[in-house]
Design a protein around this motif. Structure first.
Motif, mmCIF file in Angstrom:
data_model
loop_
_atom_site.group_PDB
_atom_site.id
_atom_site.type_symbol
_atom_site.label_atom_id
_atom_site.label_comp_id
_atom_site.label_asym_id
_atom_site.label_seq_id
_atom_site.Cartn_x
_atom_site.Cartn_y
_atom_site.Cartn_z
ATOM 1 N N ASP A 74 0.839 -1.208 0.000
ATOM 2 C CA ASP A 74 0.000 0.000 0.000
ATOM 3 C C ASP A 74 0.871 1.254 0.000
ATOM 4 O O ASP A 74 0.595 2.202 -0.732
ATOM 5 C CB ASP A 74 -0.931 0.014 1.210
ATOM 6 C CG ASP A 74 -2.045 -1.020 1.109
ATOM 7 O OD1 ASP A 74 -2.340 -1.475 -0.018
ATOM 8 O OD2 ASP A 74 -2.609 -1.373 2.164
ATOM 9 N N ALA A 75 1.914 1.256 0.817
ATOM 10 C CA ALA A 75 2.825 2.408 0.866
ATOM 11 C C ALA A 75 3.544 2.565 -0.465
ATOM 12 O O ALA A 75 3.695 3.694 -0.964
ATOM 13 C CB ALA A 75 3.831 2.240 2.005
ATOM 14 N N GLU A 117 4.420 5.626 -5.377
ATOM 15 C CA GLU A 117 4.504 5.634 -6.843
ATOM 16 C C GLU A 117 3.504 6.614 -7.445
ATOM 17 O O GLU A 117 3.847 7.396 -8.342
ATOM 18 C CB GLU A 117 4.275 4.233 -7.407
ATOM 19 C CG GLU A 117 4.452 4.171 -8.906
ATOM 20 C CD GLU A 117 4.448 2.756 -9.438
ATOM 21 O OE1 GLU A 117 5.061 2.551 -10.505
ATOM 22 O OE2 GLU A 117 3.844 1.859 -8.816
ATOM 23 N N ALA A 118 2.286 6.612 -6.932
ATOM 24 C CA ALA A 118 1.266 7.534 -7.444
ATOM 25 C C ALA A 118 1.663 8.985 -7.198
ATOM 26 O O ALA A 118 1.500 9.848 -8.071
ATOM 27 C CB ALA A 118 -0.086 7.231 -6.806
ATOM 28 N N VAL A 172 12.518 0.038 -6.727
ATOM 29 C CA VAL A 172 12.535 -0.179 -5.290
ATOM 30 C C VAL A 172 12.098 1.145 -4.686
ATOM 31 O O VAL A 172 12.447 2.216 -5.189
ATOM 32 C CB VAL A 172 13.943 -0.585 -4.801
ATOM 33 C CG1 VAL A 172 14.024 -0.583 -3.285
ATOM 34 C CG2 VAL A 172 14.327 -1.943 -5.369
ATOM 35 N N PHE A 173 11.339 1.081 -3.618
ATOM 36 C CA PHE A 173 10.831 2.282 -2.969
ATOM 37 C C PHE A 173 11.596 2.469 -1.666
ATOM 38 O O PHE A 173 11.767 1.543 -0.891
ATOM 39 C CB PHE A 173 9.328 2.146 -2.723
ATOM 40 C CG PHE A 173 8.564 2.024 -4.011
ATOM 41 C CD1 PHE A 173 8.021 3.155 -4.603
ATOM 42 C CD2 PHE A 173 8.432 0.809 -4.647
ATOM 43 C CE1 PHE A 173 7.338 3.060 -5.803
ATOM 44 C CE2 PHE A 173 7.756 0.705 -5.844
ATOM 45 C CZ PHE A 173 7.206 1.827 -6.428
#
Length: 152
Positions: free
Chosen positions: A94-95, A100-101, A129-130
């Motif tokens: 979810d994070a 990304e959005a 990768v976030f």
């Protein structure tokens, strides 16, 4: 009046900045400072990076990092916010979707169309990768516009 920003002013300056400088540490302790596109996510800095970047290995080995945004060209226009803290890979789906959005919304008009990139570049940027930079309580700020400069 000093040149320091309040915590709220600092976060507002960070949110309005286009590019930040993320500094991570190599295994030998040498700092590596790189420009990044980012978003503010609940008083943290969130960003996406291609799967193959070395910054991922650096933050997994040593999460200590710093983050800087700055603006201005003339001395009286210089403004900046510098954080120290730690970077973590974001595992929560979810994070990751939220980050990304937000990154896509902020930078959509600055990116070239995906089809315009060479095939190798398209492949390089296909998977991300976030990362989430969590600043500690120390914030170094300055806004030289607050200086009372004497006119001569």
């Amino acid at each position: 009046m000093g040149i320091r920003l309040t915590k709220d002013e600092a976060w507002k300056a960070v949110e309005s900045a286009h590019t930040g400088i993320l500094t991570t540490l190599r295994r030998d302790g040498m700092p590596i400072a790189l420009p990044v596109w980012f978003v503010v996510d609940d008083h943290a800095i969130a960003l996406m990076t291609p799967v193959g970047t070395k910054k991922i290995a650096r933050v997994q080995h040593d999460p200590r990092a710093s983050f800087l945004v700055e603006s201005g060209e003339r001395y009286v226009d210089l403004r900046g916010v510098h954080f120290t803290g730690r970077v973590a890979v974001v595992e929560d789906s979810d994070a990751r979707g939220r980050i990304e959005a937000a990154v896509d919304a902020k930078y959509a008009s600055f990116r070239p169309p995906a089809g315009a990139l060479p095939a190798a570049s398209q492949a390089y940027y296909a998977e991300h990768v976030f990362l989430r930079f969590l600043p500690d309580e120390r914030i170094l700020t300055w806004d030289n516009a607050r200086l009372a400069l004497r006119k001569s």
